[in-house]
Design a protein around this motif. Structure first.
Motif, short mmCIF file in Angstrom:
data_model
loop_
_atom_site.label_atom_id
_atom_site.label_comp_id
_atom_site.label_asym_id
_atom_site.label_seq_id
_atom_site.Cartn_x
_atom_site.Cartn_y
_atom_site.Cartn_z
N ASN A 166 -4.42 10.69 -19.73
CA ASN A 166 -3.57 9.68 -19.10
C ASN A 166 -3.83 9.62 -17.59
N PHE A 167 -4.00 10.78 -16.98
CA PHE A 167 -4.30 10.85 -15.55
C PHE A 167 -5.62 10.14 -15.24
N ASN A 168 -6.66 10.44 -16.02
CA ASN A 168 -7.96 9.81 -15.80
C ASN A 168 -7.89 8.29 -15.92
N LYS A 169 -7.16 7.83 -16.92
CA LYS A 169 -7.04 6.39 -17.16
C LYS A 169 -6.31 5.69 -16.02
N ILE A 170 -5.18 6.24 -15.60
CA ILE A 170 -4.38 5.61 -14.54
C ILE A 170 -5.10 5.71 -13.20
N PHE A 171 -5.72 6.86 -12.91
CA PHE A 171 -6.46 7.04 -11.66
C PHE A 171 -7.58 6.01 -11.56
N LYS A 172 -8.34 5.84 -12.63
CA LYS A 172 -9.44 4.88 -12.61
C LYS A 172 -8.93 3.46 -12.49
N GLY A 173 -7.78 3.17 -13.12
CA GLY A 173 -7.21 1.84 -13.02
C GLY A 173 -6.80 1.47 -11.60
N ILE A 174 -6.39 2.48 -10.83
CA ILE A 174 -5.94 2.23 -9.45
C ILE A 174 -7.08 2.36 -8.45
N LYS A 175 -7.92 3.38 -8.61
CA LYS A 175 -8.98 3.65 -7.64
C LYS A 175 -10.34 3.07 -8.04
N GLY A 176 -10.49 2.71 -9.30
CA GLY A 176 -11.76 2.14 -9.74
C GLY A 176 -12.80 3.17 -10.15
N ILE A 177 -12.48 4.46 -9.96
CA ILE A 177 -13.36 5.55 -10.35
C ILE A 177 -12.51 6.67 -10.92
N GLU A 191 1.28 4.90 -8.65
CA GLU A 191 0.57 4.82 -7.38
C GLU A 191 0.96 5.98 -6.46
N VAL A 192 2.23 6.37 -6.49
CA VAL A 192 2.67 7.53 -5.71
C VAL A 192 1.97 8.79 -6.22
N ARG A 193 1.91 8.93 -7.53
CA ARG A 193 1.28 10.12 -8.12
C ARG A 193 -0.22 10.16 -7.84
N VAL A 194 -0.88 9.02 -7.92
CA VAL A 194 -2.32 8.97 -7.65
C VAL A 194 -2.61 9.26 -6.19
N SER A 195 -1.77 8.76 -5.29
CA SER A 195 -2.00 9.04 -3.86
C SER A 195 -1.88 10.54 -3.59
N GLU A 196 -0.93 11.20 -4.25
CA GLU A 196 -0.79 12.65 -4.09
C GLU A 196 -1.99 13.37 -4.71
N SER A 197 -2.47 12.88 -5.83
CA SER A 197 -3.63 13.52 -6.47
C SER A 197 -4.86 13.40 -5.57
N CYS A 198 -5.02 12.28 -4.87
CA CYS A 198 -6.13 12.12 -3.94
C CYS A 198 -6.06 13.15 -2.82
N ARG A 199 -4.85 13.39 -2.34
CA ARG A 199 -4.67 14.40 -1.29
C ARG A 199 -5.06 15.79 -1.79
N LEU A 200 -4.64 16.11 -3.00
CA LEU A 200 -4.96 17.42 -3.57
C LEU A 200 -6.45 17.56 -3.88
N ILE A 201 -7.06 16.50 -4.35
CA ILE A 201 -8.51 16.53 -4.61
C ILE A 201 -9.26 16.76 -3.31
N THR A 202 -8.82 16.10 -2.25
CA THR A 202 -9.47 16.26 -0.94
C THR A 202 -9.36 17.69 -0.44
N GLU A 203 -8.23 18.34 -0.70
CA GLU A 203 -8.07 19.74 -0.29
C GLU A 203 -9.01 20.67 -1.05
N SER A 251 0.84 -1.20 0.00
CA SER A 251 0.00 0.00 0.00
C SER A 251 0.87 1.25 0.00
N ILE A 252 0.63 2.13 -0.96
CA ILE A 252 1.34 3.41 -1.07
C ILE A 252 0.30 4.52 -1.01
N ASP A 253 0.40 5.38 -0.01
CA ASP A 253 -0.63 6.40 0.14
C ASP A 253 -0.08 7.60 0.90
#
Length: 288
Positions: free
Chosen positions: A266-277, A235-247, A54-56
């Motif tokens: 590319n961001f949308n595709k990879i984000f959905k592949g990891i988070k499912g949405i 996964e590192v990039r997506v975890s950071e994007s989740c933090r920024l989205i939350t802010e 888990s990387i978050d």
């Protein structure tokens, strides 16, 4: 990701459990694992954490429980590495084998054994359970080893084995094949990625850090982490994007480029592949 094997309770005042408080400019441990279980509350800090596969992101007021021999580390954001942003945490370490031996003389321990098995994936606590665990850990840190501190330990264990206010961190089939050797190499790679994920990371540059060819490095990294280097960076990039989205301070497009993605698609595709949405759906769910 080859972590260091550390001996937490050797030489401690009590062999069964120990408490520890950390207050320093930044968390300085390397990627490591140990036989003792570890419950950690983040009093003040933020950055990236790795627990198993888990990387978050992590932040203040987070409480986790790491089971025996589960690799883990907390890395601070480089922007927080100064004396005005102290990193503070509280931790409880428990030696599971000794704990079961002691309690086994008093009562059946199947509930504790079940919890310890679950904890091998790493657990993130929430709700009222988190607040109670935090409060009891604060009390334990103020006491010398003795009856009162041990009673609080029992109360902590009772909370852990009776609550369902947690989520798993590592994947169900996660196992690691790490030894105590070769830890410096992978820790150096981790730190490099965490400090540079917002821009392009050439594979040959990372391979050079490990003193390997690109082909050898890719094979080495995959064999240790059960994921490719590209997947790890994503996964590192997506975890950071989740933090920024939350802010909720930046538009999705700006977040994509701020986290090192070269295009919104590319961001949308990879984000959905990891988070499912998609990122937009993730933001919408936070508003509910």
């Amino acid at each position: 990701m080859k972590p260091i094997f550390t001996r937490i309770l050797e030489g401690s005042e009590i062999a069964t459990y120990a408490t520890k408080e950390v207050c320093q400019p930044f968390f300085s441990t390397e990627f490591h694992f140990h036989r003792a279980c570890q419950m950690t509350y983040i009093v003040q800090s933020e950055g990236k954490r790795i627990i198993g596969d888990s990387i978050d992101s992590f932040s203040t007021d987070e409480l986790t429980f790491v089971g025996p021999d589960l690799p883990h580390v907390w890395y601070n954001n480089s922007s927080n590495r100064d004396s005005t942003h102290l990193s503070r945490s509280m931790a409880l370490y428990v030696e599971p084998k000794l704990l079961l031996e002691v309690f086994g003389q008093l009562f059946k321990t199947h509930k504790i054994e079940t919890f310890l098995t679950a904890s091998k994936r790493g657990l993130l606590f929430r709700g009222e359970t988190k607040q109670q665990l935090k409060h009891k850990l604060e009390q334990m840190l103020q006491l010398d080893y003795g009856f009162k501190k041990t009673i609080l330990l029992l109360e902590v264990i009772e909370l852990l084995i009776t609550t369902d206010e947690y989520e798993y961190l590592s994947s169900p089939g996660y196992t690691h094949n790490y030894s105590s050797m070769d830890n410096e190499k992978i820790d150096r790679i981790f730190k490099f990625v965490f400090n540079n994920f917002t821009k392009e990371i050439p594979l040959d540059q990372v391979a050079a850090l490990a003193n390997m060819s690109k082909h050898s490095f890719c094979r080495y990294f995959k064999s240790r982490t059960q994921k490719t280097f590209v997947q790890f960076v994503n996964e590192v990039r997506v975890s950071e994007s989740c933090r920024l989205i939350t802010e909720n301070k930046l538009q999705i497009t700006n977040i994509a480029f701020a986290c090192g993605f070269n295009s919104l698609s590319n961001f949308n595709k990879i984000f959905k592949g990891i988070k499912g949405i998609t990122p937009s759906t993730y933001r919408a769910q936070l508003r509910i």
